[in-house]
Design a protein around this motif. Structure first.
Motif, PDB file in Angstrom:
ATOM      1  N   LEU A  14       0.813  -1.212   0.000  1.00 61.40           N
ATOM      2  CA  LEU A  14       0.000   0.000   0.000  1.00 61.40           C
ATOM      3  C   LEU A  14       0.844   1.257   0.000  1.00 61.40           C
ATOM      4  CD1 LEU A  14      -2.620  -1.019   2.696  1.00 61.40           C
ATOM      5  CD2 LEU A  14      -3.026  -0.859   0.250  1.00 61.40           C
ATOM      6  N   VAL A  15       0.300   2.279  -0.641  1.00 61.68           N
ATOM      7  CA  VAL A  15       0.877   3.616  -0.624  1.00 61.68           C
ATOM      8  C   VAL A  15      -0.210   4.551  -0.116  1.00 61.68           C
ATOM      9  CG1 VAL A  15       1.764   5.495  -2.051  1.00 61.68           C
ATOM     10  CG2 VAL A  15       2.510   3.152  -2.481  1.00 61.68           C
ATOM     11  N   VAL A  16       0.173   5.521   0.716  1.00 60.41           N
ATOM     12  CA  VAL A  16      -0.799   6.386   1.381  1.00 60.41           C
ATOM     13  C   VAL A  16      -0.695   7.812   0.846  1.00 60.41           C
ATOM     14  CG1 VAL A  16      -1.570   7.328   3.596  1.00 60.41           C
ATOM     15  CG2 VAL A  16      -0.705   4.977   3.467  1.00 60.41           C
ATOM     16  N   GLN A  17      -1.872   8.406   0.579  1.00 64.27           N
ATOM     17  CA  GLN A  17      -1.952   9.842   0.339  1.00 64.27           C
ATOM     18  C   GLN A  17      -2.165  10.497   1.700  1.00 64.27           C
ATOM     19  OE1 GLN A  17      -5.096  10.691  -2.440  1.00 64.27           O
ATOM     20  NE2 GLN A  17      -3.856  10.220  -4.237  1.00 64.27           N
ATOM     21  N   PRO A  18      -1.148  11.147   2.276  1.00 64.60           N
ATOM     22  CA  PRO A  18      -1.285  11.668   3.644  1.00 64.60           C
ATOM     23  C   PRO A  18      -2.213  12.879   3.707  1.00 64.60           C
ATOM     24  CG  PRO A  18       0.800  12.372   2.703  1.00 64.60           C
ATOM     25  CD  PRO A  18       0.179  11.438   1.701  1.00 64.60           C
ATOM     26  N   LEU A  19      -2.892  13.015   4.824  1.00 69.04           N
ATOM     27  CA  LEU A  19      -3.755  14.174   5.045  1.00 69.04           C
ATOM     28  C   LEU A  19      -2.962  15.350   5.602  1.00 69.04           C
ATOM     29  CD1 LEU A  19      -6.859  12.412   6.654  1.00 69.04           C
ATOM     30  CD2 LEU A  19      -6.468  12.980   4.254  1.00 69.04           C
ATOM     31  N   LYS A  20      -1.837  15.061   6.242  1.00 67.83           N
ATOM     32  CA  LYS A  20      -0.991  16.103   6.823  1.00 67.83           C
ATOM     33  C   LYS A  20       0.348  16.151   6.083  1.00 67.83           C
ATOM     34  CE  LYS A  20      -2.936  15.446  11.461  1.00 67.83           C
ATOM     35  NZ  LYS A  20      -2.632  15.124  12.881  1.00 67.83           N
ATOM     36  N   ARG A  21       1.070  17.222   6.304  1.00 66.95           N
ATOM     37  CA  ARG A  21       2.393  17.368   5.695  1.00 66.95           C
ATOM     38  C   ARG A  21       3.357  16.383   6.374  1.00 66.95           C
ATOM     39  NH1 ARG A  21       3.229  22.373   3.053  1.00 66.95           N
ATOM     40  NH2 ARG A  21       5.413  22.398   3.689  1.00 66.95           N
ATOM     41  N   ARG A  22       3.950  15.514   5.566  1.00 68.23           N
ATOM     42  CA  ARG A  22       4.868  14.513   6.105  1.00 68.23           C
ATOM     43  C   ARG A  22       6.181  14.548   5.333  1.00 68.23           C
ATOM     44  NH1 ARG A  22       1.940  10.460   8.765  1.00 68.23           N
ATOM     45  NH2 ARG A  22       3.979   9.732   9.491  1.00 68.23           N
ATOM     46  N   GLN A  23       7.260  14.220   6.026  1.00 67.06           N
ATOM     47  CA  GLN A  23       8.586  14.125   5.422  1.00 67.06           C
ATOM     48  C   GLN A  23       9.065  12.691   5.449  1.00 67.06           C
ATOM     49  OE1 GLN A  23      10.968  16.918   7.732  1.00 67.06           O
ATOM     50  NE2 GLN A  23      10.972  18.364   6.009  1.00 67.06           N
ATOM     51  N   CYS A  24       9.926  12.357   4.499  1.00 68.05           N
ATOM     52  CA  CYS A  24      10.508  11.023   4.464  1.00 68.05           C
ATOM     53  C   CYS A  24      11.456  10.854   5.640  1.00 68.05           C
ATOM     54  CB  CYS A  24      11.246  10.819   3.141  1.00 68.05           C
ATOM     55  SG  CYS A  24      12.088   9.220   3.017  1.00 68.05           S
ATOM     56  N   ALA A  25      11.297   9.780   6.376  1.00 69.17           N
ATOM     57  CA  ALA A  25      12.146   9.533   7.542  1.00 69.17           C
ATOM     58  C   ALA A  25      13.572   9.184   7.141  1.00 69.17           C
ATOM     59  CB  ALA A  25      11.547   8.408   8.381  1.00 69.17           C
ATOM     60  N   GLU A  26      13.789   8.869   5.874  1.00 71.21           N
ATOM     61  CA  GLU A  26      15.117   8.457   5.428  1.00 71.21           C
ATOM     62  C   GLU A  26      15.872   9.584   4.729  1.00 71.21           C
ATOM     63  OE1 GLU A  26      17.011   4.897   2.655  1.00 71.21           O
ATOM     64  OE2 GLU A  26      15.131   4.602   3.750  1.00 71.21           O
ATOM     65  N   CYS A  27      15.271  10.178   3.686  1.00 63.92           N
ATOM     66  CA  CYS A  27      15.983  11.229   2.942  1.00 63.92           C
ATOM     67  C   CYS A  27      15.562  12.625   3.360  1.00 63.92           C
ATOM     68  CB  CYS A  27      15.779  11.045   1.444  1.00 63.92           C
ATOM     69  SG  CYS A  27      14.079  11.365   0.890  1.00 63.92           S
ATOM     70  N   ARG A  28      14.558  12.732   4.214  1.00 63.33           N
ATOM     71  CA  ARG A  28      14.050  13.981   4.769  1.00 63.33           C
ATOM     72  C   ARG A  28      13.365  14.879   3.754  1.00 63.33           C
ATOM     73  NH1 ARG A  28      13.191  12.523   9.339  1.00 63.33           N
ATOM     74  NH2 ARG A  28      12.769  14.714   9.853  1.00 63.33           N
ATOM     75  N   ARG A  29      13.042  14.366   2.579  1.00 64.94           N
ATOM     76  CA  ARG A  29      12.320  15.172   1.605  1.00 64.94           C
ATOM     77  C   ARG A  29      10.852  15.264   1.988  1.00 64.94           C
ATOM     78  NH1 ARG A  29      13.499  12.950  -4.282  1.00 64.94           N
ATOM     79  NH2 ARG A  29      13.246  10.968  -3.169  1.00 64.94           N
ATOM     80  N   GLY A  30      10.229  16.358   1.567  1.00 68.33           N
ATOM     81  CA  GLY A  30       8.823  16.542   1.845  1.00 68.33           C
ATOM     82  C   GLY A  30       8.377  17.948   1.488  1.00 68.33           C
ATOM     83  N   PRO A  31       7.109  18.262   1.606  1.00 72.14           N
ATOM     84  CA  PRO A  31       6.042  17.332   2.004  1.00 72.14           C
ATOM     85  C   PRO A  31       5.778  16.298   0.917  1.00 72.14           C
ATOM     86  CG  PRO A  31       5.090  19.415   1.320  1.00 72.14           C
ATOM     87  CD  PRO A  31       6.573  19.616   1.311  1.00 72.14           C
ATOM     88  N   LEU A  32       5.363  15.104   1.340  1.00 73.20           N
ATOM     89  CA  LEU A  32       5.188  13.982   0.439  1.00 73.20           C
ATOM     90  C   LEU A  32       3.744  13.896  -0.052  1.00 73.20           C
ATOM     91  CD1 LEU A  32       7.168  11.258   2.429  1.00 73.20           C
ATOM     92  CD2 LEU A  32       7.994  12.685   0.542  1.00 73.20           C
ATOM     93  N   ALA A  33       3.597  13.787  -1.379  1.00 67.89           N
ATOM     94  CA  ALA A  33       2.265  13.569  -1.944  1.00 67.89           C
ATOM     95  C   ALA A  33       1.836  12.125  -1.743  1.00 67.89           C
ATOM     96  CB  ALA A  33       2.261  13.912  -3.431  1.00 67.89           C
ATOM     97  N   LEU A  34       2.797  11.199  -1.759  1.00 69.06           N
ATOM     98  CA  LEU A  34       2.558   9.778  -1.532  1.00 69.06           C
ATOM     99  C   LEU A  34       3.658   9.251  -0.638  1.00 69.06           C
ATOM    100  CD1 LEU A  34       1.714   8.634  -5.189  1.00 69.06           C
ATOM    101  CD2 LEU A  34       0.075   8.986  -3.336  1.00 69.06           C
ATOM    102  N   LEU A  35       3.315   8.307   0.214  1.00 70.86           N
ATOM    103  CA  LEU A  35       4.325   7.744   1.100  1.00 70.86           C
ATOM    104  C   LEU A  35       4.011   6.287   1.402  1.00 70.86           C
ATOM    105  CD1 LEU A  35       3.070   7.467   4.247  1.00 70.86           C
ATOM    106  CD2 LEU A  35       3.226   9.960   4.093  1.00 70.86           C
ATOM    107  N   VAL A  36       5.035   5.604   1.866  1.00 73.78           N
ATOM    108  CA  VAL A  36       4.902   4.221   2.309  1.00 73.78           C
ATOM    109  C   VAL A  36       5.259   4.185   3.791  1.00 73.78           C
ATOM    110  CG1 VAL A  36       5.745   1.853   2.069  1.00 73.78           C
ATOM    111  CG2 VAL A  36       5.468   3.306   0.036  1.00 73.78           C
TER     112      VAL A  36
END
Length: 248
Positions: A14-36
């Motif tokens: 699954l891939v999630v469309q987040p409702l809040k602004r989230r950053q990648c825990a690994e590369c720190r990019r964000g906000p993410l339109a899609l995340l795992v």
């Protein structure tokens, strides 16, 4: 106030469309339109090794199914619906080459699928017409004084496919007496009483129903008594109907 726990995600990749602004825990990019989510931490698609996939929105069932068949790797995209309290499917991520092959397959049999949809639509329309006619006949059987055109109108409104109205419920499809009478009561309430005006004036629904209950019962008594050809009223067939209408 006790906070409801967030329900678990559906099984599978699954891939999630987040409702809040989230950053990648690994590369720190964000906000993410899609995340795992990996062990509860958000990862961007690149860090999750899904960055090469393309997004196919929901809507075309055949294309979605075939795209997943043609892709060695795919994932379902979901988004949390706060009002419904659940995750809802938004589309899929598939391989670009797999999507292209799926599009070719859909184009190849597009006409056949169009004809099948047309046949299915005609079949459903015929089924709906037969059901509406049966529903109207049942109204007339239970309430023989109900005008034929009004019975047809009530039946057509109550039995609209996908409406969620009483005619489409299991009881309605079975033409149970309770469901049929409920449909009639709903129509009488809105058409033959001041119910809608009471609601528009700010009267609470339950209070508005209480105020017009007598008018509803009177109309059901009227329709429950069949008028013969000589103008004489026959036997009252709605003796039990009025009682049921009070709780409808």
């Amino acid at each position: 106030m006790t906070r409801r726990p967030t329900p678990p995600l559906p099984p599978g990749l699954l891939v999630v469309q987040p409702l809040k602004r989230r950053q990648c825990a690994e590369c720190r990019r964000g906000p993410l339109a899609l995340l795992v989510l990996e062990e509860g931490a958000p990862r961007c698609l690149d860090c999750a090794d899904l960055g090469h996939l393309v997004f196919l929105p929901r809507g075309d069932t055949a294309l979605t199914r075939r795209s997943r068949e043609e892709s060695g790797l795919s994932a379902v995209v979901v988004r949390f619906n706060r009002r419904q309290g659940r995750y809802e499917r938004q589309g899929v991520l598939v391989e670009e080459a797999g999507l292209a092959r799926a599009e070719e397959r859909c184009l190849a049999d597009a006409e056949a699928r169009r004809l099948r949809r047309t046949r299915d639509a005609r079949r459903r329309a015929a089924e709906d017409l037969r059901f509406t006619e049966a529903f109207a006949r049942e109204i007339r059987r239970l309430l023989p004084g109900c005008p034929a055109d009004r019975a047809t109108e009530i039946a057509a409104h109550a039995s609209v496919r996908g409406s969620g109205r009483v005619g489409r419920s299991a009881a309605g499809r079975a033409l149970s007496e309770g469901a049929v009478i409920s449909a009639v009561v709903a129509s009488v309430r809105h058409v033959d009483t001041s119910y809608d005006l009471l609601l528009m004036s700010g009267v609470a629904r339950h209070e508005a129903r209480r105020r017009i209950a007598g008018a509803v019962e009177e109309r059901l008594r009227e329709w429950g008594t069949e008028t013969g050809a000589d103008g004489e009223r026959g036997e009252d067939t709605a003796s039990g109907t009025v009682v049921r209408a009070r709780s409808a």
